[in-house]
Design a protein around this motif. Sequence first.
Motif, PDB file in Angstrom:
ATOM      1  N   MET A 254       1.102  -1.011  -0.458  1.00  0.00           N
ATOM      2  CA  MET A 254      -0.020   0.014  -0.112  1.00  0.00           C
ATOM      3  C   MET A 254       0.890   1.062   0.253  1.00  0.00           C
ATOM      4  O   MET A 254       0.820   2.250  -1.110  1.00  0.00           O
ATOM      5  N   PHE A 255       1.442   1.168   0.808  1.00  0.00           N
ATOM      6  CA  PHE A 255       2.659   2.506   0.591  1.00  0.00           C
ATOM      7  C   PHE A 255       3.404   1.818   0.169  1.00  0.00           C
ATOM      8  O   PHE A 255       4.210   1.098   1.038  1.00  0.00           O
ATOM      9  N   ASN A 256       4.415   2.952  -0.406  1.00  0.00           N
ATOM     10  CA  ASN A 256       6.102   2.442  -1.125  1.00  0.00           C
ATOM     11  C   ASN A 256       6.769   3.734  -0.142  1.00  0.00           C
ATOM     12  O   ASN A 256       6.696   4.580  -0.361  1.00  0.00           O
ATOM     13  N   PHE A 257       8.017   3.001   0.527  1.00  0.00           N
ATOM     14  CA  PHE A 257       8.619   4.369   0.853  1.00  0.00           C
ATOM     15  C   PHE A 257       9.599   3.800   0.844  1.00  0.00           C
ATOM     16  O   PHE A 257      10.952   3.846   1.689  1.00  0.00           O
ATOM     17  N   SER A 258      10.513   3.544  -0.431  1.00  0.00           N
ATOM     18  CA  SER A 258      11.775   3.492  -1.437  1.00  0.00           C
ATOM     19  C   SER A 258      12.339   4.581  -1.210  1.00  0.00           C
ATOM     20  O   SER A 258      11.500   5.396  -0.909  1.00  0.00           O
ATOM     21  N   LYS A 259      13.272   4.798  -0.839  1.00  0.00           N
ATOM     22  CA  LYS A 259      14.366   5.032  -0.890  1.00  0.00           C
ATOM     23  C   LYS A 259      14.247   6.165  -2.231  1.00  0.00           C
ATOM     24  O   LYS A 259      13.965   7.864  -1.928  1.00  0.00           O
ATOM     25  N   ASP A 260      14.196   6.007  -3.616  1.00  0.00           N
ATOM     26  CA  ASP A 260      13.775   6.597  -5.034  1.00  0.00           C
ATOM     27  C   ASP A 260      12.716   7.127  -4.625  1.00  0.00           C
ATOM     28  O   ASP A 260      12.321   8.054  -5.522  1.00  0.00           O
ATOM     29  N   HIS A 261      11.930   6.186  -4.500  1.00  0.00           N
ATOM     30  CA  HIS A 261       9.841   6.740  -4.729  1.00  0.00           C
ATOM     31  C   HIS A 261      10.291   7.664  -3.499  1.00  0.00           C
ATOM     32  O   HIS A 261       9.531   8.825  -3.773  1.00  0.00           O
ATOM     33  N   VAL A 262      10.609   8.042  -1.848  1.00  0.00           N
ATOM     34  CA  VAL A 262      10.310   9.278  -1.267  1.00  0.00           C
ATOM     35  C   VAL A 262      11.517  10.555  -2.133  1.00  0.00           C
ATOM     36  O   VAL A 262      11.036  11.349  -1.770  1.00  0.00           O
ATOM     37  N   GLU A 263      12.746  10.015  -2.745  1.00  0.00           N
ATOM     38  CA  GLU A 263      13.478  11.163  -3.286  1.00  0.00           C
ATOM     39  C   GLU A 263      12.781  11.897  -4.423  1.00  0.00           C
ATOM     40  O   GLU A 263      12.336  12.868  -5.030  1.00  0.00           O
ATOM     41  N   ASN A 264      11.737  10.979  -5.278  1.00  0.00           N
ATOM     42  CA  ASN A 264      10.684  10.883  -6.796  1.00  0.00           C
ATOM     43  C   ASN A 264       9.801  11.983  -5.736  1.00  0.00           C
ATOM     44  O   ASN A 264       9.412  13.654  -6.300  1.00  0.00           O
ATOM     45  N   THR A 265       9.199  11.682  -5.003  1.00  0.00           N
ATOM     46  CA  THR A 265       7.755  12.491  -4.550  1.00  0.00           C
ATOM     47  C   THR A 265       8.272  13.657  -3.578  1.00  0.00           C
ATOM     48  O   THR A 265       7.837  14.887  -3.414  1.00  0.00           O
ATOM     49  N   THR A 266       9.245  14.195  -2.917  1.00  0.00           N
ATOM     50  CA  THR A 266       9.659  15.007  -1.825  1.00  0.00           C
ATOM     51  C   THR A 266      10.971  16.011  -3.349  1.00  0.00           C
ATOM     52  O   THR A 266       9.949  17.137  -3.166  1.00  0.00           O
ATOM     53  N   ASP A 267      11.472  15.533  -4.318  1.00  0.00           N
ATOM     54  CA  ASP A 267      11.847  16.479  -5.979  1.00  0.00           C
ATOM     55  C   ASP A 267      10.491  17.147  -6.268  1.00  0.00           C
ATOM     56  O   ASP A 267      10.569  18.393  -6.175  1.00  0.00           O
ATOM     57  N   ASP A 268       9.358  16.008  -6.551  1.00  0.00           N
ATOM     58  CA  ASP A 268       7.765  16.660  -7.520  1.00  0.00           C
ATOM     59  C   ASP A 268       7.450  18.219  -6.361  1.00  0.00           C
ATOM     60  O   ASP A 268       6.711  18.652  -6.929  1.00  0.00           O
ATOM     61  N   LEU A 269       6.940  17.446  -4.966  1.00  0.00           N
ATOM     62  CA  LEU A 269       6.668  18.098  -3.915  1.00  0.00           C
ATOM     63  C   LEU A 269       7.409  19.810  -4.094  1.00  0.00           C
ATOM     64  O   LEU A 269       6.680  20.469  -4.078  1.00  0.00           O
ATOM     65  N   ALA A 270       8.990  19.926  -4.249  1.00  0.00           N
ATOM     66  CA  ALA A 270       9.065  21.016  -4.076  1.00  0.00           C
ATOM     67  C   ALA A 270       9.405  21.440  -5.351  1.00  0.00           C
ATOM     68  O   ALA A 270       9.258  22.803  -5.633  1.00  0.00           O
ATOM     69  N   LYS A 271       9.577  20.912  -6.896  1.00  0.00           N
ATOM     70  CA  LYS A 271       9.180  21.261  -7.816  1.00  0.00           C
ATOM     71  C   LYS A 271       7.812  22.621  -7.780  1.00  0.00           C
ATOM     72  O   LYS A 271       7.412  23.363  -8.167  1.00  0.00           O
ATOM     73  N   LYS A 272       6.739  21.365  -7.355  1.00  0.00           N
ATOM     74  CA  LYS A 272       5.764  22.089  -7.294  1.00  0.00           C
ATOM     75  C   LYS A 272       5.239  23.178  -6.091  1.00  0.00           C
ATOM     76  O   LYS A 272       4.373  24.691  -6.610  1.00  0.00           O
ATOM     77  N   SER A 273       6.170  22.826  -5.284  1.00  0.00           N
ATOM     78  CA  SER A 273       5.870  24.677  -3.891  1.00  0.00           C
ATOM     79  C   SER A 273       6.575  25.363  -5.085  1.00  0.00           C
ATOM     80  O   SER A 273       5.885  26.334  -4.578  1.00  0.00           O
ATOM     81  N   ASP A 274       7.502  25.151  -5.987  1.00  0.00           N
ATOM     82  CA  ASP A 274       8.266  26.263  -6.141  1.00  0.00           C
ATOM     83  C   ASP A 274       7.696  27.033  -7.497  1.00  0.00           C
ATOM     84  O   ASP A 274       7.298  28.541  -7.923  1.00  0.00           O
ATOM     85  N   GLN A 275       7.415  26.035  -8.486  1.00  0.00           N
ATOM     86  CA  GLN A 275       6.137  26.803  -8.837  1.00  0.00           C
ATOM     87  C   GLN A 275       5.066  27.184  -8.701  1.00  0.00           C
ATOM     88  O   GLN A 275       4.197  28.164  -9.299  1.00  0.00           O
ATOM     89  N   ALA A 276       4.083  27.041  -7.541  1.00  0.00           N
ATOM     90  CA  ALA A 276       3.621  27.385  -6.976  1.00  0.00           C
ATOM     91  C   ALA A 276       3.641  28.948  -6.211  1.00  0.00           C
ATOM     92  O   ALA A 276       2.775  30.524  -6.313  1.00  0.00           O
ATOM     93  N   ILE A 277       4.774  29.238  -5.614  1.00  0.00           N
ATOM     94  CA  ILE A 277       5.444  30.869  -5.108  1.00  0.00           C
ATOM     95  C   ILE A 277       5.657  31.251  -5.988  1.00  0.00           C
ATOM     96  O   ILE A 277       5.670  31.954  -5.870  1.00  0.00           O
TER      97      ILE A 277
END
Length: 138
Positions: free
Chosen positions: A1-24
């Motif tokens: 159900m939850f995927n906590f792999s290092k790559d997945h977390v890094e990708n998700t974090t990068d996506d969130l950072a990009k989206k928050s930068d775009q929103a800002i």
Amino acid sequence: MFNFSKDHVENTTDDLAKKSDQAIEEIAAQVKSTANDLLDAVNDTADTTQDKAKALIHTLKANIDRLTSEENAAALASNLSAKAGRVKDQVQREVSDTYHSIKDKTADTVQEHPLGTVLVAAGVGLLIGYLLGAKRRE
């Protein structure tokens, strides 16, 4: 159900950072756009107000020039002089009429009551003499 792999977390974090930068960036662009629009509106209002103030000042100067022109001042002085002359004539007539009226009434009173007039005149003379004599004694 939850995927906590290092790559997945890094990708998700990068996506969130990009989206928050775009929103800002989008919010910053909207704020900048709104600020520019507001500045334009303030400038337009200031220009309009300045134009109206200049027009009002021009009108006031023209009115002052018109009211203080030599011709207007001369006409006003002439008008005042004429009115003052009429008032002077009217006052002279009133004073003259009052003088003649009092003179006639006094003459009638003296003719109708000669003895009383002499007694009043004598009484007034005695009173004035007494007052003047009292002043000299002081």
